[in-house]
Scaffold this motif. Structure first.
Motif, PDB file in Angstrom:
ATOM      1  N   LYS A 412      -5.973  47.110  25.500  1.00  0.00           N
ATOM      2  CA  LYS A 412      -6.790  48.090  24.779  1.00  0.00           C
ATOM      3  C   LYS A 412      -5.913  48.999  23.925  1.00  0.00           C
ATOM      4  CE  LYS A 412     -11.091  48.443  27.286  1.00  0.00           C
ATOM      5  NZ  LYS A 412     -12.075  49.354  27.894  1.00  0.00           N
ATOM      6  N   GLU A 413      -5.122  48.382  23.063  1.00  0.00           N
ATOM      7  CA  GLU A 413      -4.311  49.125  22.112  1.00  0.00           C
ATOM      8  C   GLU A 413      -5.109  49.301  20.828  1.00  0.00           C
ATOM      9  OE1 GLU A 413      -0.978  46.610  21.658  1.00  0.00           O
ATOM     10  OE2 GLU A 413      -0.292  46.826  23.746  1.00  0.00           O
ATOM     11  N   ALA A 414      -4.928  50.422  20.159  1.00  0.00           N
ATOM     12  CA  ALA A 414      -5.723  50.724  18.970  1.00  0.00           C
ATOM     13  C   ALA A 414      -5.616  49.636  17.912  1.00  0.00           C
ATOM     14  CB  ALA A 414      -5.296  52.072  18.393  1.00  0.00           C
ATOM     15  N   THR A 415      -4.422  49.123  17.701  1.00  0.00           N
ATOM     16  CA  THR A 415      -4.250  48.080  16.673  1.00  0.00           C
ATOM     17  C   THR A 415      -5.004  46.808  17.053  1.00  0.00           C
ATOM     18  OG1 THR A 415      -2.152  47.474  17.754  1.00  0.00           O
ATOM     19  CG2 THR A 415      -2.032  48.921  15.831  1.00  0.00           C
ATOM     20  N   LYS A 416      -4.968  46.444  18.334  1.00  0.00           N
ATOM     21  CA  LYS A 416      -5.677  45.247  18.801  1.00  0.00           C
ATOM     22  C   LYS A 416      -7.179  45.431  18.694  1.00  0.00           C
ATOM     23  CE  LYS A 416      -2.412  42.484  20.725  1.00  0.00           C
ATOM     24  NZ  LYS A 416      -2.286  41.023  20.508  1.00  0.00           N
ATOM     25  N   VAL A 417      -7.664  46.587  19.139  1.00  0.00           N
ATOM     26  CA  VAL A 417      -9.101  46.853  19.104  1.00  0.00           C
ATOM     27  C   VAL A 417      -9.618  46.815  17.676  1.00  0.00           C
ATOM     28  CG1 VAL A 417     -10.876  48.591  19.551  1.00  0.00           C
ATOM     29  CG2 VAL A 417      -9.068  48.188  21.237  1.00  0.00           C
ATOM     30  N   CYS A 418      -8.895  47.442  16.768  1.00  0.00           N
ATOM     31  CA  CYS A 418      -9.320  47.488  15.363  1.00  0.00           C
ATOM     32  C   CYS A 418      -9.310  46.088  14.751  1.00  0.00           C
ATOM     33  CB  CYS A 418      -8.399  48.418  14.572  1.00  0.00           C
ATOM     34  SG  CYS A 418      -8.969  48.730  12.886  1.00  0.00           S
ATOM     35  N   ALA A 419      -8.267  45.316  15.049  1.00  0.00           N
ATOM     36  CA  ALA A 419      -8.163  43.967  14.490  1.00  0.00           C
ATOM     37  C   ALA A 419      -9.295  43.071  14.989  1.00  0.00           C
ATOM     38  CB  ALA A 419      -6.811  43.360  14.839  1.00  0.00           C
ATOM     39  N   ILE A 420      -9.586  43.135  16.284  1.00  0.00           N
ATOM     40  CA  ILE A 420     -10.664  42.308  16.846  1.00  0.00           C
ATOM     41  C   ILE A 420     -12.014  42.728  16.269  1.00  0.00           C
ATOM     42  CG2 ILE A 420     -11.953  41.843  18.970  1.00  0.00           C
ATOM     43  CD1 ILE A 420      -9.283  41.855  20.461  1.00  0.00           C
ATOM     44  N   SER A 421     -12.249  44.033  16.189  1.00  0.00           N
ATOM     45  CA  SER A 421     -13.519  44.511  15.645  1.00  0.00           C
ATOM     46  C   SER A 421     -13.703  44.079  14.201  1.00  0.00           C
ATOM     47  CB  SER A 421     -13.586  46.039  15.753  1.00  0.00           C
ATOM     48  OG  SER A 421     -14.881  46.502  15.452  1.00  0.00           O
ATOM     49  N   ARG A 422     -12.623  44.127  13.438  1.00  0.00           N
ATOM     50  CA  ARG A 422     -12.696  43.713  12.031  1.00  0.00           C
ATOM     51  C   ARG A 422     -13.005  42.225  11.915  1.00  0.00           C
ATOM     52  NH1 ARG A 422     -14.179  45.453   7.210  1.00  0.00           N
ATOM     53  NH2 ARG A 422     -13.401  44.033   5.624  1.00  0.00           N
ATOM     54  N   LYS A 423     -12.391  41.416  12.771  1.00  0.00           N
ATOM     55  CA  LYS A 423     -12.642  39.971  12.734  1.00  0.00           C
ATOM     56  C   LYS A 423     -14.092  39.657  13.089  1.00  0.00           C
ATOM     57  CE  LYS A 423      -7.841  38.712  13.819  1.00  0.00           C
ATOM     58  NZ  LYS A 423      -6.910  38.264  14.884  1.00  0.00           N
ATOM     59  N   VAL A 424     -14.616  40.347  14.108  1.00  0.00           N
ATOM     60  CA  VAL A 424     -16.021  40.138  14.481  1.00  0.00           C
ATOM     61  C   VAL A 424     -16.926  40.541  13.326  1.00  0.00           C
ATOM     62  CG1 VAL A 424     -17.863  40.855  16.047  1.00  0.00           C
ATOM     63  CG2 VAL A 424     -15.584  40.398  16.946  1.00  0.00           C
ATOM     64  N   TRP A 425     -16.649  41.674  12.706  1.00  0.00           N
ATOM     65  CA  TRP A 425     -17.436  42.151  11.563  1.00  0.00           C
ATOM     66  C   TRP A 425     -17.448  41.111  10.440  1.00  0.00           C
ATOM     67  CZ3 TRP A 425     -20.598  45.621   9.317  1.00  0.00           C
ATOM     68  CH2 TRP A 425     -20.503  45.866   7.956  1.00  0.00           C
ATOM     69  N   THR A 426     -16.286  40.551  10.131  1.00  0.00           N
ATOM     70  CA  THR A 426     -16.187  39.554   9.049  1.00  0.00           C
ATOM     71  C   THR A 426     -16.998  38.310   9.386  1.00  0.00           C
ATOM     72  OG1 THR A 426     -13.969  40.361   8.504  1.00  0.00           O
ATOM     73  CG2 THR A 426     -14.585  38.185   7.673  1.00  0.00           C
ATOM     74  N   LYS A 427     -16.899  37.848  10.621  1.00  0.00           N
ATOM     75  CA  LYS A 427     -17.636  36.645  11.029  1.00  0.00           C
ATOM     76  C   LYS A 427     -19.143  36.887  11.005  1.00  0.00           C
ATOM     77  CE  LYS A 427     -14.038  34.022  12.211  1.00  0.00           C
ATOM     78  NZ  LYS A 427     -13.723  32.743  11.538  1.00  0.00           N
ATOM     79  N   VAL A 428     -19.561  38.033  11.484  1.00  0.00           N
ATOM     80  CA  VAL A 428     -20.996  38.333  11.573  1.00  0.00           C
ATOM     81  C   VAL A 428     -21.627  38.420  10.190  1.00  0.00           C
ATOM     82  CG1 VAL A 428     -22.643  40.158  12.225  1.00  0.00           C
ATOM     83  CG2 VAL A 428     -20.860  39.445  13.828  1.00  0.00           C
ATOM     84  N   GLN A 429     -20.870  38.892   9.215  1.00  0.00           N
ATOM     85  CA  GLN A 429     -21.397  39.017   7.860  1.00  0.00           C
ATOM     86  C   GLN A 429     -21.889  37.686   7.304  1.00  0.00           C
ATOM     87  OE1 GLN A 429     -21.741  42.356   7.696  1.00  0.00           O
ATOM     88  NE2 GLN A 429     -20.808  42.555   5.684  1.00  0.00           N
ATOM     89  N   ALA A 430     -21.338  36.589   7.824  1.00  0.00           N
ATOM     90  CA  ALA A 430     -21.690  35.258   7.304  1.00  0.00           C
ATOM     91  C   ALA A 430     -22.926  34.665   7.979  1.00  0.00           C
ATOM     92  CB  ALA A 430     -20.503  34.316   7.485  1.00  0.00           C
TER      93      ALA A 430
END
Length: 476
Positions: A412-430
């Motif tokens: 639960k590091e900030a960089t990991k959390v942000c990166a995972i959230s961004r990837k989920v956001w990108t995938k969901v947009q499609a």
């Protein structure tokens, strides 16, 4: 502190000359991770502040006194603290003339992560001891303190011969107040949490008691009321202390049906038929193998699971079960003797939440049931890209949608959390018809209707919390 504070802060930071040219997504990531190589020192200082003191409250009157102290209407003497604590609080708050002191409510359990902007000094209120539960003698509703856990309300309702009609989407040990000032999602197969939320007792910034909604009857039939509008941002307007929620009669028989499916295509096909069947259900939960093992320690399944709560008279339950077996054709195995994790002993239930709480859950994704295979595939891709194993918790609604909370076994590091959230956001947009409920996605979103709703909330904030005592804006 909250959505409005985060959104206003991000918008204001984009006007800083040194950051004006940064892409918004990159700026949000820098703020979330406190990247001092990119951000000016003054901004990092704001993002590093913490509440000056944390006060545990045991009654409504103590919350009221805290607000009066924050407003300068009373001295800290009225808090009735021992001398040592009294001097400590005055020293920490740096109490002086015209000094603004904010008041914040601390969630019991967070699903995702804190907001970007932390409390800027002031008083953090720990409401865990506001945990009383009063079930109406007629059994139609309960009034519970915001510090009471969902599990405690569930158990108390059973003792009174009643049933809590809403359930947590993620198996965490939430406080009821986490649905108002945290990020907990409660729902049933039939309706969202707001359908069962009758009213909220709270205090406004001037320490006067305020009530949203009604305690005796639901008010969801009155249209888009303030209670529904403010539910997820309650603590930015008032300090909630208790809530009234609806209960239903406990059925003579409650059965937990567990269906196993070999792949996403089969379970999506079955779920597509479920709303049209017209069958009444308490809950309809979806898990993958990893999610099921976390929620039901010691149990294992090969692929995907659908867990249904069926209640009624013995003959009615038998008829519904038979009809569901026919509707859900395609399952490879079925059990009827696995109890839901809701029925676990309180300590065991808490331990389940502790295990799941170690995972990174970036947010909640809702899609039409037909898109479930696509969503599961994309979430697995996120897990592979992030070198983190995936566990899935979800729930189906009668509307024909399914909401998933993907949990990634990652630090639960900030960089990991942000990166995972961004990837989920990108995938969901499609995915057509998909939505992503996430504290970071709220900041990334430029949806016109969403921004219009934020403007309404910002105007209400200026009126309801004119003193800027509850979740105040960032000081200049």
């Amino acid at each position: 502190m909250g959505l409005l504070v985060d959104r206003a802060f991000v918008d204001s930071v984009t006007e800083v000359p040194a950051l004006r040219e940064m892409i918004r997504e990159s700026l949000i990531e820098a703020l979330f991770t406190r990247n001092d190589r990119v951000l000016p020192r003054e901004i990092v200082t704001v993002l590093s502040r913490e509440p000056s003191v944390t006060v545990k409250v045991k009654s409504d009157s103590e919350v009221q006194r805290l607000l009066r102290v924050a407003n300068g209407e009373e001295s800290t003497v009225t808090l009735g603290l021992p001398a040592e604590d009294y001097h400590y609080i005055r020293r920490q708050l740096a109490i002086s003339k015209d000094r603004d002191i904010g008041v914040y409510v601390r969630p019991r359990t967070l699903t995702t992560h804190p907001w970007i902007v932390p409390p800027q000094g002031g008083i953090a209120v720990d409401v865990r001891e506001l945990s009383s539960i009063e079930v109406d003698p007629k059994g139609h509703r309960a009034v519970a303190g915001v510090g009471a856990t969902w599990k405690a309300l569930y158990d108390e309702s059973l003792r009174a011969g009643r049933q809590v009609p809403f359930f947590p989407l993620v198996p965490l040990d939430y406080g009821l107040g986490d649905a108002l000032f945290g990020d907990a999602v409660f729902q049933s197969y039939a309706a969202p949490f707001r359908r069962y939320l009758y009213g909220v007792r709270s205090f406004a910034y001037h320490a006067r008691c305020s009530r949203l909604g009604f305690e005796e009857v639901p008010n969801h039939g009155t249209g888009y009321d303030a209670l529904g509008l403010l539910q997820n941002s309650m603590s930015e307007f008032v300090i909630p202390v208790s809530m009234a929620v609806g209960l239903t009669p406990r059925a003579r028989v409650v059965k937990n049906l567990v269906y196993q499916f070999p792949d996403a295509g089969n379970i999506a096909s079955a779920l597509g038929k479920l709303p049209g069947s017209g069958r009444s259900l308490l809950y309809a939960n979806v898990y993958d193998a990893a999610g099921w093992a976390l929620a039901h320690p010691g149990a294992s399944v090969p692929a995907l699971v659908l867990e249904l709560g069926v209640a009624g008279a013995p003959t009615v339950v038998a008829a519904r079960e038979k009809a569901l077996d026919a509707t859900l054709a395609g399952f490879t195995a079925k059990t009827t003797d696995t109890p839901p994790f809701y029925d676990a002993e309180a300590r065991a239930y808490s331990r389940i939440g502790e295990r799941i709480g170690r995972f990174v859950i970036p947010g909640y994704v809702t899609v039409p049931v037909a898109a479930l295979p696509d969503l599961l595939g994309k979430l697995r891709e996120v897990g592979e890209d992030s070198t983190a194993s995936l566990a899935v918790f979800g729930a189906v609604r009668r509307t024909g949608t399914v909401s998933l909370a993907p949990a990634f076994d990652s630090p639960k590091e900030a960089t990991k959390v942000c990166a995972i959230s961004r990837k989920v956001w990108t995938k969901v947009q499609a995915i057509p018809g998909a939505s992503y409920l996430s504290r970071l996605a709220h900041l990334w979103s430029d949806d016109r209707m969403y921004r219009a709703r934020l403007v309404v909330l910002q105007r209400l904030k200026a009126e309801i919390d004119a003193g800027r005592v509850v979740e105040p804006t960032i000081p200049a």
